[in-house]
Enzyme design. Structure first.
Site, PDB file in Angstrom:
ATOM      1  N   LYS A  10       5.772   0.648   3.974  1.00 35.76           N
ATOM      2  CA  LYS A  10       5.109   0.273   2.718  1.00 35.76           C
ATOM      3  C   LYS A  10       3.996   1.247   2.321  1.00 35.76           C
ATOM      4  CE  LYS A  10       6.086  -4.674   3.178  1.00 35.76           C
ATOM      5  NZ  LYS A  10       5.496  -6.029   3.031  1.00 35.76           N
ATOM      6  N   TYR A  50      12.133  -8.385  -4.455  1.00 30.49           N
ATOM      7  CA  TYR A  50      11.364  -9.559  -4.025  1.00 30.49           C
ATOM      8  C   TYR A  50      11.624 -10.795  -4.898  1.00 30.49           C
ATOM      9  CZ  TYR A  50       8.722  -6.969  -0.512  1.00 30.49           C
ATOM     10  OH  TYR A  50       8.342  -6.258   0.590  1.00 30.49           O
ATOM     11  N   PHE A  58       1.664 -15.015  -4.644  1.00 28.54           N
ATOM     12  CA  PHE A  58       1.365 -13.611  -4.350  1.00 28.54           C
ATOM     13  C   PHE A  58       2.371 -12.627  -4.946  1.00 28.54           C
ATOM     14  CE2 PHE A  58       3.630 -15.452  -0.681  1.00 28.54           C
ATOM     15  CZ  PHE A  58       4.726 -14.591  -0.570  1.00 28.54           C
ATOM     16  N   ARG A  86      12.658  -7.301  13.662  1.00 30.05           N
ATOM     17  CA  ARG A  86      11.666  -8.345  13.381  1.00 30.05           C
ATOM     18  C   ARG A  86      10.733  -8.522  14.577  1.00 30.05           C
ATOM     19  NH1 ARG A  86      12.208 -10.689   8.724  1.00 30.05           N
ATOM     20  NH2 ARG A  86      11.036 -12.579   9.192  1.00 30.05           N
ATOM     21  N   THR A  92       4.336 -11.613  10.066  1.00 28.63           N
ATOM     22  CA  THR A  92       3.993 -11.125   8.718  1.00 28.63           C
ATOM     23  C   THR A  92       2.496 -10.892   8.577  1.00 28.63           C
ATOM     24  OG1 THR A  92       5.851 -12.397   7.852  1.00 28.63           O
ATOM     25  CG2 THR A  92       4.221 -11.668   6.248  1.00 28.63           C
ATOM     26  N   ARG A 103       2.894  -4.259  13.195  1.00 28.75           N
ATOM     27  CA  ARG A 103       1.854  -4.857  12.346  1.00 28.75           C
ATOM     28  C   ARG A 103       0.536  -5.036  13.098  1.00 28.75           C
ATOM     29  NH1 ARG A 103       6.330  -8.705   9.605  1.00 28.75           N
ATOM     30  NH2 ARG A 103       6.679  -7.534   7.688  1.00 28.75           N
ATOM     31  N   ASN A 113       0.959  -4.982   4.939  1.00 27.18           N
ATOM     32  CA  ASN A 113       1.365  -5.193   6.337  1.00 27.18           C
ATOM     33  C   ASN A 113       2.348  -4.131   6.840  1.00 27.18           C
ATOM     34  OD1 ASN A 113       3.562  -6.115   4.934  1.00 27.18           O
ATOM     35  ND2 ASN A 113       3.724  -8.083   5.982  1.00 27.18           N
ATOM     36  N   HIS A 116       8.448  -3.740   5.993  1.00 22.19           N
ATOM     37  CA  HIS A 116       9.334  -4.859   5.668  1.00 22.19           C
ATOM     38  C   HIS A 116      10.592  -4.702   6.498  1.00 22.19           C
ATOM     39  CE1 HIS A 116      11.956  -7.629   3.511  1.00 22.19           C
ATOM     40  NE2 HIS A 116      12.867  -6.689   3.624  1.00 22.19           N
ATOM     41  N   GLU A 127      20.090  -5.839   0.770  1.00 21.09           N
ATOM     42  CA  GLU A 127      18.937  -4.940   0.622  1.00 21.09           C
ATOM     43  C   GLU A 127      19.357  -3.482   0.795  1.00 21.09           C
ATOM     44  OE1 GLU A 127      15.670  -8.267   2.124  1.00 21.09           O
ATOM     45  OE2 GLU A 127      15.956  -6.471   3.324  1.00 21.09           O
TER      46      GLU A 127
HETATM   47  P1  CMP Z   1       7.714  -8.794   3.464  1.00 22.82           P
HETATM   48  O1  CMP Z   1       8.433  -8.889   4.757  1.00 22.82           O
HETATM   49  O2  CMP Z   1       7.794  -7.508   2.733  1.00 22.82           O
HETATM   50  O3  CMP Z   1       8.202  -9.969   2.486  1.00 22.82           O
HETATM   51  C1  CMP Z   1       7.371 -10.560   1.524  1.00 22.82           C
HETATM   52  C2  CMP Z   1       5.988 -10.025   1.532  1.00 22.82           C
HETATM   53  O4  CMP Z   1       5.013 -10.744   0.812  1.00 22.82           O
HETATM   54  C3  CMP Z   1       5.462 -10.044   2.946  1.00 22.82           C
HETATM   55  O5  CMP Z   1       6.149  -9.085   3.729  1.00 22.82           O
HETATM   56  C4  CMP Z   1       3.970  -9.803   2.720  1.00 22.82           C
HETATM   57  O6  CMP Z   1       3.609  -8.451   2.754  1.00 22.82           O
HETATM   58  C5  CMP Z   1       3.752 -10.308   1.303  1.00 22.82           C
HETATM   59  N1  CMP Z   1       2.755 -11.364   1.241  1.00 22.82           N
HETATM   60  C6  CMP Z   1       1.598 -11.287   0.567  1.00 22.82           C
HETATM   61  N2  CMP Z   1       0.901 -12.417   0.700  1.00 22.82           N
HETATM   62  C7  CMP Z   1       1.626 -13.232   1.490  1.00 22.82           C
HETATM   63  C8  CMP Z   1       1.426 -14.547   1.993  1.00 22.82           C
HETATM   64  N3  CMP Z   1       0.332 -15.257   1.721  1.00 22.82           N
HETATM   65  N4  CMP Z   1       2.394 -15.070   2.776  1.00 22.82           N
HETATM   66  C9  CMP Z   1       3.528 -14.362   3.054  1.00 22.82           C
HETATM   67  N5  CMP Z   1       3.757 -13.120   2.599  1.00 22.82           N
HETATM   68  C10 CMP Z   1       2.820 -12.556   1.819  1.00 22.82           C
END
Ligand code: CMP
Length: 139
Positions: A10, A50, A58, A86, A92, A103, A113, A116, A127
């Protein structure tokens, strides 16, 4: 079983020149980077990618974040690649991520973070298809 997963390094990672360090963690875990491209994600691409989160509070911030700087899109291949990636990404929210995970090592916060990874084989296929054609993946 050998399978593929989709990965994004990212904007917070590209901005801090962390792509090599993250790729080292990926490769040390036995996952092979079989396709990789650095792109500037468009707003349309980020919204499509997304879409499942579009009702979440968010979502706007997430799309803004993902289009704020270049990202590296990747296809990773290996034994149980979806679950393995994962595991090495960690939770996350980096505050909940296990020691040694990407992470825990690199992420700034839940929004920034660093990586992905697909959450299922079905989503991995979808994807991957958004960003790569089959001839661009060299296993
Ligand atoms: P990702 O795996 O890219 O999938 C969705 C993304 O939303 C997640 O990683 C986070 O980077 C982002 N995100 C931002 N805020 C939140 C939150 N409160 N809870 C979960 N994901 C969030």
């Amino acid at each position: 079983m050998t399978e593929r997963t989709f990965s994004i390094l990212k904007p917070d990672a590209t901005e801090r020149n962390l792509t090599g360090k993250i790729n080292a963690v990926i490769e040390d875990a036995g996952l092979r980077i079989v396709a990789q491209r650095r792109i500037r994600m468009t707003e349309e691409q980020a919204k499509t990618f997304y879409e499942v989160h579009k009702e979440r509070p968010f979502y706007g911030e997430l799309v803004g974040q993902m289009t704020s700087a270049p990202v590296v899109v990747q296809v990773l291949e290996g034994e149980n690649a979806v679950a393995k990636y994962r595991e090495i990404m960690g939770a996350t929210n980096p505050e909940q991520a296990a020691e040694g995970t990407i992470r825990k090592l690199f992420a700034k916060n839940v929004g920034e973070n660093s990586v992905h990874g697909s959450d299922s084989q079905d989503n991995a296929k979808l994807e991957i298809a958004q960003f790569f054609t089959e001839d661009q993946i060299v296993g």
